[in-house]
Design a protein around this motif. Structure first.
Motif, mmCIF file in Angstrom:
data_model
loop_
_atom_site.group_PDB
_atom_site.id
_atom_site.type_symbol
_atom_site.label_atom_id
_atom_site.label_comp_id
_atom_site.label_asym_id
_atom_site.label_seq_id
_atom_site.Cartn_x
_atom_site.Cartn_y
_atom_site.Cartn_z
ATOM 1 N N ARG A 67 0.771 -1.508 -0.160
ATOM 2 C CA ARG A 67 -0.171 0.089 0.170
ATOM 3 C C ARG A 67 0.451 1.399 0.147
ATOM 4 N N THR A 68 2.141 1.262 0.736
ATOM 5 C CA THR A 68 2.846 2.305 0.364
ATOM 6 C C THR A 68 3.579 3.164 -0.304
ATOM 7 N N HIS A 69 4.126 1.429 -0.517
ATOM 8 C CA HIS A 69 4.512 1.378 -3.025
ATOM 9 C C HIS A 69 3.560 1.968 -3.803
ATOM 10 N N ALA A 70 2.557 1.862 -3.712
ATOM 11 C CA ALA A 70 1.476 2.057 -4.119
ATOM 12 C C ALA A 70 1.068 3.510 -4.167
ATOM 13 N N TYR A 71 0.885 4.614 -3.302
ATOM 14 C CA TYR A 71 0.013 5.656 -3.181
ATOM 15 C C TYR A 71 1.318 6.708 -3.371
ATOM 16 N N LYS A 72 2.748 6.034 -2.869
ATOM 17 C CA LYS A 72 3.885 7.207 -3.079
ATOM 18 C C LYS A 72 3.514 6.851 -4.891
ATOM 19 N N ALA A 73 4.716 6.262 -5.153
ATOM 20 C CA ALA A 73 3.717 5.678 -6.763
ATOM 21 C C ALA A 73 2.871 6.544 -7.557
ATOM 22 N N ALA A 74 1.153 7.144 -7.166
ATOM 23 C CA ALA A 74 0.509 7.743 -7.509
ATOM 24 C C ALA A 74 0.694 9.065 -7.828
ATOM 25 N N TYR A 75 1.713 9.734 -6.530
ATOM 26 C CA TYR A 75 1.529 10.399 -6.255
ATOM 27 C C TYR A 75 2.594 10.857 -7.536
ATOM 28 N N VAL A 76 3.598 10.028 -7.839
ATOM 29 C CA VAL A 76 4.288 10.564 -8.531
ATOM 30 C C VAL A 76 3.893 10.996 -9.792
ATOM 31 N N ARG A 77 2.855 9.949 -10.638
ATOM 32 C CA ARG A 77 1.750 10.250 -11.604
ATOM 33 C C ARG A 77 1.248 11.446 -11.748
ATOM 34 N N ALA A 78 0.668 11.574 -10.482
ATOM 35 C CA ALA A 78 0.098 13.647 -10.382
ATOM 36 C C ALA A 78 0.735 14.455 -10.590
ATOM 37 N N TYR A 79 2.163 14.231 -10.188
ATOM 38 C CA TYR A 79 2.478 15.294 -9.865
ATOM 39 C C TYR A 79 3.156 15.765 -11.982
#
Length: 355
Positions: free
Chosen positions: A128-140
Protein backbone atom coordinates in the motif's frame (compact mmCIF):
# COMPACT_ATOMS: atom_id res chain seq x y z
CA UNK A 1 -18.37 32.09 19.53
CA UNK A 2 -14.74 31.41 18.69
CA UNK A 3 -13.48 32.65 15.33
CA UNK A 4 -12.59 29.70 13.09
CA UNK A 5 -10.61 30.01 9.86
CA UNK A 6 -9.33 27.39 7.42
CA UNK A 7 -6.22 27.32 5.24
CA UNK A 8 -3.61 24.90 3.89
CA UNK A 9 0.16 24.84 4.39
CA UNK A 10 0.76 22.19 1.73
CA UNK A 11 -0.25 22.00 -1.92
CA UNK A 12 0.17 19.73 -4.94
CA UNK A 13 1.90 21.14 -8.02
CA UNK A 14 3.93 20.24 -11.07
CA UNK A 15 7.04 20.74 -8.94
CA UNK A 16 5.80 18.19 -6.43
CA UNK A 17 4.62 18.88 -2.89
CA UNK A 18 4.74 22.58 -2.00
CA UNK A 19 5.51 23.10 1.66
CA UNK A 20 4.82 26.06 3.95
CA UNK A 21 5.06 23.99 7.14
CA UNK A 22 8.23 25.71 8.40
CA UNK A 23 6.27 28.99 8.25
CA UNK A 24 3.21 27.68 10.06
CA UNK A 25 4.24 29.58 13.21
CA UNK A 26 7.04 31.97 14.11
CA UNK A 27 9.09 29.92 16.55
CA UNK A 28 10.62 33.08 18.01
CA UNK A 29 7.14 34.12 19.11
CA UNK A 30 5.66 30.70 19.95
CA UNK A 31 5.03 29.39 23.46
CA UNK A 32 4.25 25.73 22.74
CA UNK A 33 4.41 23.77 19.48
CA UNK A 34 3.37 20.11 19.56
CA UNK A 35 4.95 18.08 16.72
CA UNK A 36 2.99 14.87 16.20
CA UNK A 37 4.96 11.76 15.25
CA UNK A 38 3.49 8.43 14.20
CA UNK A 39 2.56 6.73 10.95
CA UNK A 40 -0.62 6.22 8.95
CA UNK A 41 -3.81 5.55 10.85
CA UNK A 42 -2.31 6.23 14.28
CA UNK A 43 -4.75 9.02 15.17
CA UNK A 44 -2.99 12.30 14.32
CA UNK A 45 -6.18 13.74 12.81
CA UNK A 46 -8.21 12.50 15.81
CA UNK A 47 -5.74 14.18 18.17
CA UNK A 48 -5.79 17.53 16.34
CA UNK A 49 -9.57 17.61 15.96
CA UNK A 50 -9.98 17.05 19.69
CA UNK A 51 -7.57 19.90 20.45
CA UNK A 52 -9.43 22.18 18.05
CA UNK A 53 -12.85 21.36 19.51
CA UNK A 54 -11.61 21.96 23.05
CA UNK A 55 -10.23 25.37 22.14
CA UNK A 56 -13.37 26.35 20.20
CA UNK A 57 -15.49 25.43 23.23
CA UNK A 58 -13.24 27.64 25.34
CA UNK A 59 -14.00 30.53 22.98
CA UNK A 60 -10.47 31.07 21.68
CA UNK A 61 -9.73 31.55 17.94
CA UNK A 62 -8.71 28.44 16.01
CA UNK A 63 -7.01 28.17 12.64
CA UNK A 64 -7.38 24.76 11.02
CA UNK A 65 -4.78 23.76 8.43
CA UNK A 66 -6.08 21.04 6.12
CA UNK A 67 -4.24 18.33 4.21
CA UNK A 68 -3.79 18.69 0.44
CA UNK A 69 -3.75 14.89 0.11
CA UNK A 70 -7.01 14.55 2.03
CA UNK A 71 -8.82 17.86 2.59
CA UNK A 72 -11.06 16.20 5.18
CA UNK A 73 -8.03 15.58 7.41
CA UNK A 74 -5.90 18.04 9.34
CA UNK A 75 -2.24 18.88 8.99
CA UNK A 76 -2.24 21.36 11.85
CA UNK A 77 -4.12 23.54 14.32
CA UNK A 78 -2.92 27.04 15.24
CA UNK A 79 -4.08 28.81 18.42
CA UNK A 80 -2.96 32.43 17.99
CA UNK A 81 -4.39 33.76 21.26
CA UNK A 82 -2.03 31.58 23.29
CA UNK A 83 0.80 31.38 20.71
CA UNK A 84 0.51 27.61 20.45
CA UNK A 85 0.02 25.07 17.67
CA UNK A 86 -0.19 21.37 16.90
CA UNK A 87 1.22 20.02 13.64
CA UNK A 88 1.66 16.71 11.83
CA UNK A 89 5.45 16.55 11.64
CA UNK A 90 5.73 13.43 9.47
CA UNK A 91 6.63 12.98 5.78
CA UNK A 92 6.28 14.76 3.40
CA UNK A 93 6.45 17.71 5.81
CA UNK A 94 8.87 16.52 8.46
CA UNK A 95 9.44 18.93 11.35
CA UNK A 96 11.92 18.57 14.19
CA UNK A 97 12.15 20.60 17.40
CA UNK A 98 14.44 23.62 17.22
CA UNK A 99 14.11 24.61 20.87
CA UNK A 100 13.20 21.22 22.41
CA UNK A 101 10.75 21.41 25.33
CA UNK A 102 11.38 25.14 25.75
CA UNK A 103 9.23 25.89 22.69
CA UNK A 104 8.60 22.86 20.46
CA UNK A 105 8.34 19.21 21.41
CA UNK A 106 7.51 15.74 20.15
CA UNK A 107 4.17 14.06 20.79
CA UNK A 108 4.75 10.36 20.08
CA UNK A 109 1.50 8.80 18.92
CA UNK A 110 3.41 5.77 17.65
CA UNK A 111 3.25 4.43 21.20
CA UNK A 112 -0.41 3.58 20.58
CA UNK A 113 0.35 1.04 17.84
CA UNK A 114 0.16 -2.66 18.65
CA UNK A 115 3.58 -3.32 17.18
CA UNK A 116 3.37 -7.10 17.12
CA UNK A 117 0.04 -7.05 15.28
CA UNK A 118 1.28 -4.44 12.80
CA UNK A 119 4.32 -6.54 11.94
CA UNK A 120 2.00 -9.38 10.98
CA UNK A 121 0.67 -7.12 8.17
CA UNK A 122 4.11 -6.11 6.93
CA UNK A 123 3.69 -7.22 3.32
CA UNK A 124 0.36 -5.44 2.84
CA UNK A 125 1.68 -2.28 4.52
CA UNK A 126 4.64 -2.19 2.13
CA UNK A 127 2.45 -2.76 -0.91
CA UNK A 128 0.00 0.00 0.00
CA UNK A 129 2.82 2.40 0.83
CA UNK A 130 4.58 1.83 -2.51
CA UNK A 131 1.27 2.18 -4.38
CA UNK A 132 0.22 5.51 -2.91
CA UNK A 133 3.70 7.00 -3.37
CA UNK A 134 3.76 5.88 -7.01
CA UNK A 135 0.34 7.46 -7.59
CA UNK A 136 1.65 10.80 -6.29
CA UNK A 137 4.55 10.62 -8.75
CA UNK A 138 2.09 10.16 -11.63
CA UNK A 139 -0.04 13.03 -10.35
CA UNK A 140 2.94 15.38 -10.22
CA UNK A 141 4.07 14.38 -13.71
CA UNK A 142 0.61 15.21 -15.07
CA UNK A 143 0.52 18.53 -13.21
CA UNK A 144 3.94 19.46 -14.57
CA UNK A 145 2.84 18.73 -18.13
CA UNK A 146 -0.33 20.77 -17.61
CA UNK A 147 1.70 23.69 -16.31
CA UNK A 148 4.04 23.64 -19.29
CA UNK A 149 1.09 23.86 -21.67
CA UNK A 150 -0.53 26.56 -19.56
CA UNK A 151 2.57 28.76 -19.38
CA UNK A 152 2.71 29.05 -23.16
CA UNK A 153 -0.91 30.24 -23.26
CA UNK A 154 -0.38 32.69 -20.39
CA UNK A 155 2.68 34.22 -22.04
CA UNK A 156 0.83 34.94 -25.28
CA UNK A 157 -2.05 36.70 -23.47
CA UNK A 158 0.24 38.74 -21.22
CA UNK A 159 1.87 40.41 -24.22
CA UNK A 160 -1.32 42.36 -24.88
CA UNK A 161 -2.11 43.23 -21.24
CA UNK A 162 -2.80 46.96 -20.68
CA UNK A 163 -0.51 47.41 -17.67
CA UNK A 164 -0.98 51.19 -17.58
CA UNK A 165 -4.73 50.84 -17.25
CA UNK A 166 -4.33 48.29 -14.47
CA UNK A 167 -1.78 50.51 -12.70
CA UNK A 168 -4.24 53.42 -12.71
CA UNK A 169 -6.86 51.25 -11.02
CA UNK A 170 -4.26 50.09 -8.53
CA UNK A 171 -3.15 53.61 -7.61
CA UNK A 172 -6.76 54.55 -6.90
CA UNK A 173 -7.22 51.53 -4.63
CA UNK A 174 -4.01 52.24 -2.71
CA UNK A 175 -4.96 55.87 -2.16
CA UNK A 176 -8.49 54.96 -1.08
CA UNK A 177 -7.90 51.84 1.01
CA UNK A 178 -4.37 51.67 2.43
CA UNK A 179 -4.01 54.34 5.08
CA UNK A 180 -0.94 54.44 7.31
CA UNK A 181 -1.21 52.47 10.52
CA UNK A 182 2.25 53.16 11.92
CA UNK A 183 4.25 51.00 14.26
CA UNK A 184 6.75 49.66 11.74
CA UNK A 185 6.46 47.10 8.97
CA UNK A 186 3.50 44.74 9.11
CA UNK A 187 3.95 41.01 9.61
CA UNK A 188 3.40 38.68 6.64
CA UNK A 189 1.90 35.20 7.09
CA UNK A 190 1.86 32.81 4.12
CA UNK A 191 -0.90 30.26 3.63
CA UNK A 192 -2.38 28.41 0.69
CA UNK A 193 -6.07 29.20 0.21
CA UNK A 194 -6.46 25.88 -1.55
CA UNK A 195 -5.35 23.94 -4.59
CA UNK A 196 -5.85 20.71 -6.48
CA UNK A 197 -6.82 17.64 -4.43
CA UNK A 198 -8.30 14.20 -5.03
CA UNK A 199 -11.66 16.03 -5.05
CA UNK A 200 -10.49 18.42 -7.77
CA UNK A 201 -9.88 22.07 -7.02
CA UNK A 202 -10.84 23.17 -3.53
CA UNK A 203 -10.62 26.72 -2.13
CA UNK A 204 -11.40 28.04 1.36
CA UNK A 205 -12.95 31.38 0.48
CA UNK A 206 -14.94 31.00 3.71
CA UNK A 207 -11.82 32.19 5.53
CA UNK A 208 -11.66 35.28 3.34
CA UNK A 209 -15.24 36.12 4.23
CA UNK A 210 -14.65 35.43 7.94
CA UNK A 211 -11.69 37.80 8.11
CA UNK A 212 -12.49 40.43 5.51
CA UNK A 213 -15.97 41.92 5.00
CA UNK A 214 -14.79 43.89 1.95
CA UNK A 215 -13.48 41.80 -0.92
CA UNK A 216 -12.01 43.06 -4.17
CA UNK A 217 -12.41 40.31 -6.76
CA UNK A 218 -9.85 40.33 -9.56
CA UNK A 219 -11.26 38.37 -12.48
CA UNK A 220 -8.09 36.96 -13.97
CA UNK A 221 -7.88 33.88 -16.19
CA UNK A 222 -4.30 34.51 -17.34
CA UNK A 223 -2.17 35.23 -14.26
CA UNK A 224 -2.25 38.98 -14.77
CA UNK A 225 -2.87 39.90 -11.12
CA UNK A 226 0.40 38.74 -9.56
CA UNK A 227 2.38 41.97 -9.94
CA UNK A 228 -0.57 44.07 -8.79
CA UNK A 229 -1.06 41.96 -5.67
CA UNK A 230 2.68 42.09 -4.94
CA UNK A 231 2.50 45.89 -5.06
CA UNK A 232 -0.55 45.94 -2.78
CA UNK A 233 1.20 43.63 -0.35
CA UNK A 234 4.33 45.80 -0.26
CA UNK A 235 2.26 48.95 0.32
CA UNK A 236 0.17 47.35 3.08
CA UNK A 237 3.22 45.98 4.90
CA UNK A 238 5.11 49.26 4.62
CA UNK A 239 2.13 51.11 6.11
CA UNK A 240 2.13 48.79 9.11
CA UNK A 241 -0.60 46.28 8.30
CA UNK A 242 -0.28 42.56 9.00
CA UNK A 243 -1.16 40.51 5.94
CA UNK A 244 -1.95 36.95 4.90
CA UNK A 245 -0.36 36.20 1.54
CA UNK A 246 -1.70 33.22 -0.41
CA UNK A 247 0.80 32.16 -3.10
CA UNK A 248 -0.10 30.19 -6.21
CA UNK A 249 0.81 26.51 -5.71
CA UNK A 250 2.15 26.32 -9.28
CA UNK A 251 4.34 29.39 -8.81
CA UNK A 252 4.99 30.27 -5.19
CA UNK A 253 6.61 33.57 -6.15
CA UNK A 254 3.23 34.77 -7.46
CA UNK A 255 0.53 36.00 -5.06
CA UNK A 256 -3.00 34.81 -5.85
CA UNK A 257 -4.83 36.25 -2.84
CA UNK A 258 -4.02 38.96 -0.29
CA UNK A 259 -5.86 39.40 3.02
CA UNK A 260 -5.45 42.41 5.31
CA UNK A 261 -7.57 41.42 8.34
CA UNK A 262 -6.84 44.64 10.27
CA UNK A 263 -8.60 46.58 7.53
CA UNK A 264 -11.21 43.89 6.91
CA UNK A 265 -10.00 43.98 3.33
CA UNK A 266 -9.11 41.23 0.84
CA UNK A 267 -7.97 41.09 -2.76
CA UNK A 268 -8.71 37.72 -4.32
CA UNK A 269 -8.20 36.23 -7.75
CA UNK A 270 -11.13 34.53 -9.45
CA UNK A 271 -10.91 32.32 -12.52
CA UNK A 272 -12.47 29.12 -13.91
CA UNK A 273 -11.84 26.46 -11.27
CA UNK A 274 -11.28 29.11 -8.61
CA UNK A 275 -14.58 30.99 -8.57
CA UNK A 276 -15.49 33.36 -5.73
CA UNK A 277 -19.18 32.66 -5.25
CA UNK A 278 -20.09 35.60 -2.97
CA UNK A 279 -20.88 39.12 -4.11
CA UNK A 280 -17.66 41.14 -3.91
CA UNK A 281 -17.33 44.69 -2.62
CA UNK A 282 -15.67 45.60 -5.92
CA UNK A 283 -14.90 43.61 -9.07
CA UNK A 284 -11.94 44.37 -11.31
CA UNK A 285 -12.06 42.66 -14.70
CA UNK A 286 -8.42 42.15 -15.61
CA UNK A 287 -9.46 39.82 -18.42
CA UNK A 288 -11.03 42.85 -20.11
CA UNK A 289 -7.67 44.65 -20.04
CA UNK A 290 -6.03 42.39 -22.62
CA UNK A 291 -6.64 41.64 -26.28
CA UNK A 292 -6.79 37.91 -26.88
CA UNK A 293 -5.60 36.71 -30.28
CA UNK A 294 -5.29 33.17 -31.59
CA UNK A 295 -8.38 32.07 -29.68
CA UNK A 296 -8.46 28.65 -31.34
CA UNK A 297 -4.95 27.86 -30.18
CA UNK A 298 -5.66 29.18 -26.68
CA UNK A 299 -8.80 27.05 -26.47
CA UNK A 300 -6.78 23.97 -27.46
CA UNK A 301 -4.07 24.73 -24.88
CA UNK A 302 -6.62 25.37 -22.15
CA UNK A 303 -8.42 22.13 -22.94
CA UNK A 304 -5.16 20.16 -23.00
CA UNK A 305 -4.10 21.57 -19.61
CA UNK A 306 -7.53 20.71 -18.21
CA UNK A 307 -7.30 17.11 -19.44
CA UNK A 308 -3.86 16.71 -17.91
CA UNK A 309 -5.15 18.01 -14.59
CA UNK A 310 -8.04 15.56 -14.77
CA UNK A 311 -5.40 12.83 -15.09
CA UNK A 312 -3.64 14.27 -12.04
CA UNK A 313 -6.87 14.20 -10.04
CA UNK A 314 -7.40 10.56 -11.02
CA UNK A 315 -3.91 9.75 -9.74
CA UNK A 316 -4.56 11.70 -6.52
CA UNK A 317 -7.75 9.67 -6.05
CA UNK A 318 -5.73 6.49 -6.45
CA UNK A 319 -3.19 7.78 -3.91
CA UNK A 320 -6.00 8.58 -1.49
CA UNK A 321 -7.57 5.12 -1.93
CA UNK A 322 -4.26 3.41 -1.19
CA UNK A 323 -3.60 5.63 1.81
CA UNK A 324 -7.09 4.84 3.10
CA UNK A 325 -6.27 1.17 2.63
CA UNK A 326 -3.07 1.63 4.60
CA UNK A 327 -4.94 3.31 7.44
CA UNK A 328 -7.53 0.52 7.41
CA UNK A 329 -4.73 -1.99 7.99
CA UNK A 330 -3.42 -0.06 10.97
CA UNK A 331 -6.68 1.08 12.57
CA UNK A 332 -7.48 -2.22 14.36
CA UNK A 333 -4.01 -2.09 15.88
CA UNK A 334 -4.32 1.42 17.32
CA UNK A 335 -5.41 2.23 20.87
CA UNK A 336 -7.68 5.18 19.99
CA UNK A 337 -8.90 5.49 23.57
CA UNK A 338 -5.27 6.09 24.49
CA UNK A 339 -4.93 8.69 21.73
CA UNK A 340 -8.05 10.53 22.90
CA UNK A 341 -6.89 10.45 26.52
CA UNK A 342 -3.52 11.86 25.48
CA UNK A 343 -5.28 14.58 23.44
CA UNK A 344 -7.45 15.49 26.44
CA UNK A 345 -4.33 15.78 28.60
CA UNK A 346 -2.64 18.10 26.12
CA UNK A 347 -5.85 20.09 25.58
CA UNK A 348 -5.95 20.67 29.33
CA UNK A 349 -2.37 21.90 29.26
CA UNK A 350 -3.16 24.30 26.40
CA UNK A 351 -6.32 25.54 28.11
CA UNK A 352 -4.25 26.34 31.20
CA UNK A 353 -2.34 28.88 29.12
CA UNK A 354 -5.56 30.88 28.69
CA UNK A 355 -5.67 31.73 32.39
Amino acid sequence: MAQVINFFVGANSGEGFCNLFPEMVDLENTYDLLILKGGAGVGKNTFMRQIGRSMEEAGTPVEYLWCSGDPDSLDGVVLPAIRCAVVDGTSPHVLEPEYPAAVDRYVNLGQFYDIAAAKASMAEVKARTHAYKAAYVRAYHALKAARQVELDAVASVREAFDKERAERRLEGIIARELRHRGGGTGKTTRRFLGGITHKGYLWRFDSVDALCPRVYELQDSWELAGELLARLHAEAAEKGWDTIVCPAPEDMSRIEHLLIPGLGLAFITSRPGMEYEQKPYRRIRLDAMTEISGKGRLHFQTRMASLLREEAVAALKEAKANHDGLEAIYNPYVDFDGVRTYAALEAGRLLSYLR
